[in-house]
Write a protein that holds these residues in place. Structure first.
Motif, PDB file in Angstrom:
ATOM      1  N   ILE A 152      -6.408   3.661  -3.941  1.00 41.26           N
ATOM      2  CA  ILE A 152      -7.045   2.478  -4.524  1.00 41.26           C
ATOM      3  C   ILE A 152      -8.528   2.761  -4.689  1.00 41.26           C
ATOM      4  N   ARG A 153      -9.072   2.427  -5.859  1.00 39.69           N
ATOM      5  CA  ARG A 153     -10.475   2.694  -6.162  1.00 39.69           C
ATOM      6  C   ARG A 153     -11.365   1.547  -5.683  1.00 39.69           C
ATOM      7  N   ARG A 154     -12.602   1.884  -5.386  1.00 40.91           N
ATOM      8  CA  ARG A 154     -13.576   0.910  -4.892  1.00 40.91           C
ATOM      9  C   ARG A 154     -13.751  -0.223  -5.914  1.00 40.91           C
ATOM     10  N   GLY A 155     -13.714  -1.447  -5.430  1.00 41.37           N
ATOM     11  CA  GLY A 155     -13.909  -2.611  -6.286  1.00 41.37           C
ATOM     12  C   GLY A 155     -12.655  -3.131  -6.946  1.00 41.37           C
ATOM     13  N   ALA A 156     -11.490  -2.491  -6.703  1.00 42.25           N
ATOM     14  CA  ALA A 156     -10.242  -2.916  -7.343  1.00 42.25           C
ATOM     15  C   ALA A 156      -9.741  -4.220  -6.725  1.00 42.25           C
ATOM     16  N   LYS A 157      -9.022  -4.999  -7.531  1.00 42.15           N
ATOM     17  CA  LYS A 157      -8.351  -6.213  -7.069  1.00 42.15           C
ATOM     18  C   LYS A 157      -6.845  -5.965  -7.199  1.00 42.15           C
ATOM     19  N   ILE A 158      -6.184  -5.771  -6.071  1.00 41.08           N
ATOM     20  CA  ILE A 158      -4.795  -5.309  -6.051  1.00 41.08           C
ATOM     21  C   ILE A 158      -3.906  -6.337  -5.352  1.00 41.08           C
ATOM     22  N   THR A 159      -2.725  -6.575  -5.937  1.00 35.21           N
ATOM     23  CA  THR A 159      -1.697  -7.402  -5.308  1.00 35.21           C
ATOM     24  C   THR A 159      -0.712  -6.512  -4.564  1.00 35.21           C
ATOM     25  N   LEU A 160      -0.380  -6.878  -3.330  1.00 33.02           N
ATOM     26  CA  LEU A 160       0.661  -6.191  -2.565  1.00 33.02           C
ATOM     27  C   LEU A 160       1.938  -7.011  -2.679  1.00 33.02           C
ATOM     28  N   MET A 161       2.963  -6.399  -3.276  1.00 32.59           N
ATOM     29  CA  MET A 161       4.180  -7.128  -3.637  1.00 32.59           C
ATOM     30  C   MET A 161       5.384  -6.518  -2.940  1.00 32.59           C
ATOM     31  N   GLY A 162       6.354  -7.352  -2.587  1.00 32.99           N
ATOM     32  CA  GLY A 162       7.588  -6.895  -1.945  1.00 32.99           C
ATOM     33  C   GLY A 162       8.289  -8.074  -1.329  1.00 32.99           C
ATOM     34  N   GLN A 163       9.604  -7.954  -1.121  1.00 31.32           N
ATOM     35  CA  GLN A 163      10.351  -9.105  -0.640  1.00 31.32           C
ATOM     36  C   GLN A 163       9.983  -9.449   0.800  1.00 31.32           C
TER      37      GLN A 163
ATOM     38  N   GLY B 165       9.801  -9.683   4.553  1.00 33.97           N
ATOM     39  CA  GLY B 165      10.245  -8.756   5.584  1.00 33.97           C
ATOM     40  C   GLY B 165      10.205  -7.296   5.176  1.00 33.97           C
ATOM     41  N   ALA B 166       9.683  -6.990   3.968  1.00 38.46           N
ATOM     42  CA  ALA B 166       9.668  -5.603   3.495  1.00 38.46           C
ATOM     43  C   ALA B 166       8.621  -4.763   4.211  1.00 38.46           C
ATOM     44  N   GLY B 167       7.575  -5.409   4.756  1.00 37.86           N
ATOM     45  CA  GLY B 167       6.557  -4.650   5.485  1.00 37.86           C
ATOM     46  C   GLY B 167       5.149  -4.827   4.964  1.00 37.86           C
ATOM     47  N   LYS B 168       4.899  -5.895   4.203  1.00 43.98           N
ATOM     48  CA  LYS B 168       3.559  -6.102   3.640  1.00 43.98           C
ATOM     49  C   LYS B 168       2.530  -6.331   4.744  1.00 43.98           C
ATOM     50  N   SER B 169       2.843  -7.210   5.678  1.00 40.50           N
ATOM     51  CA  SER B 169       1.913  -7.461   6.784  1.00 40.50           C
ATOM     52  C   SER B 169       1.782  -6.227   7.678  1.00 40.50           C
ATOM     53  N   THR B 170       2.861  -5.443   7.774  1.00 40.36           N
ATOM     54  CA  THR B 170       2.804  -4.188   8.534  1.00 40.36           C
ATOM     55  C   THR B 170       1.778  -3.248   7.923  1.00 40.36           C
ATOM     56  N   LEU B 171       1.756  -3.165   6.581  1.00 39.78           N
ATOM     57  CA  LEU B 171       0.777  -2.310   5.915  1.00 39.78           C
ATOM     58  C   LEU B 171      -0.641  -2.759   6.250  1.00 39.78           C
ATOM     59  N   PHE B 172      -0.877  -4.064   6.253  1.00 44.44           N
ATOM     60  CA  PHE B 172      -2.200  -4.581   6.634  1.00 44.44           C
ATOM     61  C   PHE B 172      -2.547  -4.157   8.054  1.00 44.44           C
ATOM     62  N   ASN B 173      -1.580  -4.243   8.957  1.00 42.55           N
ATOM     63  CA  ASN B 173      -1.844  -3.881  10.354  1.00 42.55           C
ATOM     64  C   ASN B 173      -2.138  -2.386  10.505  1.00 42.55           C
ATOM     65  N   LEU B 174      -1.519  -1.563   9.663  1.00 40.32           N
ATOM     66  CA  LEU B 174      -1.836  -0.136   9.666  1.00 40.32           C
ATOM     67  C   LEU B 174      -3.275   0.089   9.201  1.00 40.32           C
TER      68      LEU B 174
END
Length: 484
Positions: free
Chosen positions: A30-41, A43-52
């Motif tokens: 991801i490049r500096r200044g980007a606005k990105i959506t994290l998508m997935g069903q 329980g897929a692990g989105k919050s897990t990615l944040f915790n990593l």
């Protein structure tokens, strides 16, 4: 936007349980200044990615690189219940390892930025859901992070709050990664989508606004299905010829072998069609049959203005099939009204005796976090319903056997929402009290939930800040706390 990469995953793998990966050799940048959506069903692990990213979890393999020691701030989905007794000033001060001398000025600036206009000596637990959502964002901003992580930031926000947040994010110069199921909100500012594929365990980065990316994914699925359908037909034809020629002699048998080899090659050329987010099954919420009359009577409500509560007379009566929408700005007292009604503590609003109440609370207060998922469902099923029926209902909400032994506290917020709906089905309530029932829910599930609510035969009291959802619900009575 800068061309510099600020965040990179290089073949990252992570698993909570042995051989049950959340990510498998996932790579993206991801490049500096980007606005990105994290998508997935759910329980897929989105919050897990944040915790990593925040270092709360450690990846098993691969490398996570954050350029130049860039700092990360996060606004979580919910404020932990153990923080409810803190004052706002105390809660925000905890964002610092060392409290700065100008802490009051810093707090004032971030509260202004998120349009949170309450005294800083208010307790966190006394704030409305919308005010808590603003406080979560203020907690992230006061850290002045290079990368801002937002987890469902529009939950509980009224339209004015969502508009304010959108304006802020569009003008914000730093990197933002957002988890949200509010498609319209995402499409207003997102520049790309990081898709967490729950089946391949990979992370796929797409460039474009939210709707164009979703359309691209759906087109990809359709192309793969068509390619496989053509190959399947050719494979069937070849196999029939192989069977025919194999029973012949000489050259025919050699031809059969050649066709068999070509068929095997065609089997190898079949692509694994990407499976998109699973959707919950259609469902009905059975209503309590043996009740009639005035199920709910509301003679007065408390309205909060200028941080003071005032009792205001109203006249509302709900019978079977009555649907009441309660509206008003954040902090006016909507959720407080529902909590006091359900608990029996309201002086001006009462529920008729023996009415079973299905309460969907925006903070999942109706769930016991220490229960297993199985017990949470078993505790509400009517007439000691059989376990097979319970498990079938749960499966319809994507709650599989593996989740049944987990504590409720271990579920993602989206899974808690689906568990709450499964409980409503099993308890067969006479009254549904729904406080922001679309919070944390994948937008693909919402049309199915809308249909179930519309077909429900009992009484309904609803709070929702999602206009598209409300427009689809058959409402026949209204109570606007902002205008009484």
């Amino acid at each position: 936007m800068s061309e510099e990469v600020i965040l990179r995953f290089d073949e990252v793998s992570f698993e909570y349980l042995y051989k049950k990966p959340i990510f498998s050799e996932a790579s993206f940048s991801i490049r500096r200044g980007a606005k990105i959506t994290l998508m997935g069903q759910n329980g897929a692990g989105k919050s897990t990615l944040f915790n990593l990213l925040m270092g709360k979890l450690k990846n098993n393999k691969g490398r996570i690189s954050i350029t130049g020691g860039a700092t990360i701030g996060t606004a979580l989905q919910v404020i932990p219940r153990e923080d409810y007794d803190l004052y706002i000033s105390q809660y925000l001060a905890r964002a610092y390892d060392v409290t700065p001398k100008n802490i009051k000025s810093e707090i004032h600036q971030v509260m202004t930025a998120v349009n949170l206009t309450v005294p800083t000596d208010r307790r966190v637990g006394d704030l409305s859901g919308g005010q808590q959502a603003r406080l979560l964002l203020a907690y992230a901003l006061i850290q002045n992070p290079d990368i801002l992580l937002l987890d469902e930031p529009t939950n509980n926000l009224d339209q004015a709050g969502i508009d304010h947040l959108l304006e802020f994010l569009i003008m914000y110069q730093k990197t933002v990664i957002v988890i949200s199921h509010d498609a319209d909100f995402l499409n207003c500012f997102t520049e790309g989508v990081l898709y967490l594929n729950v089946y391949t365990k990979k992370l796929e980065l797409y460039v474009g606004d939210y709707y164009s990316v979703v359309e691209e994914i759906e087109s990809q699925v359709e192309r793969e299905r068509k390619k496989n359908a053509q190959l399947e037909k050719q494979i069937r034809d070849r196999k029939e010829k192989v069977n025919f020629f194999a029973n012949k002699g000489g050259k025919m048998r050699k031809l059969a072998q050649k066709l068999r080899d070509e068929t095997a090659e065609m089997e190898d050329n079949k692509v694994e069609v990407r499976r998109d987010d699973k959707t919950i099954r259609k469902f009905d919420i059975p209503s309590q049959e043996e009740i009639f009359g005035d199920l709910v009577t509301i003679k007065s409500v408390k309205v909060i203005r200028d941080h003071k509560a005032k009792e205001v007379p109203v006249e509302k009566v709900l019978s079977r099939r009555t649907r009441l929408l309660i509206s008003g700005p954040n902090g006016i007292g909507k959720s407080t009204l529902l909590r006091s009604l359900v608990s029996g503590e309201s002086a001006g609003a009462k529920i008729m005796d023996k009415v079973r109440v299905g309460y969907y609370s925006q903070d999942f207060a109706a769930l016991n976090y220490e229960d297993t998922v199985f017990d949470s469902l078993k505790n509400v099923i009517i007439n000691d319903g059989d376990e097979q029926y319970l498990r079938s209902v749960a499966a319809g909400f994507l709650i599989n056997g593996e989740l049944m032994d987990h504590k409720v506290s271990h579920l993602s917020e989206g899974q808690k929402g689906l568990l709450s709906f499964a409980r409503l089905v099993l308890m067969e309530p006479g009254l549904l009290v729904l406080d922001e029932p679309t919070n944390h829910i994948n937008f693909r599930h919402i049309p199915i939930i809308t249909e179930a609510i519309n077909q429900y035969q009992g009484a309904i009291i609803l709070i929702s800040h999602m206009p598209d959802f409300v427009d689809q619900i058959k409402i026949d009575d209204y109570l606007d706390l902002g205008s009484i």
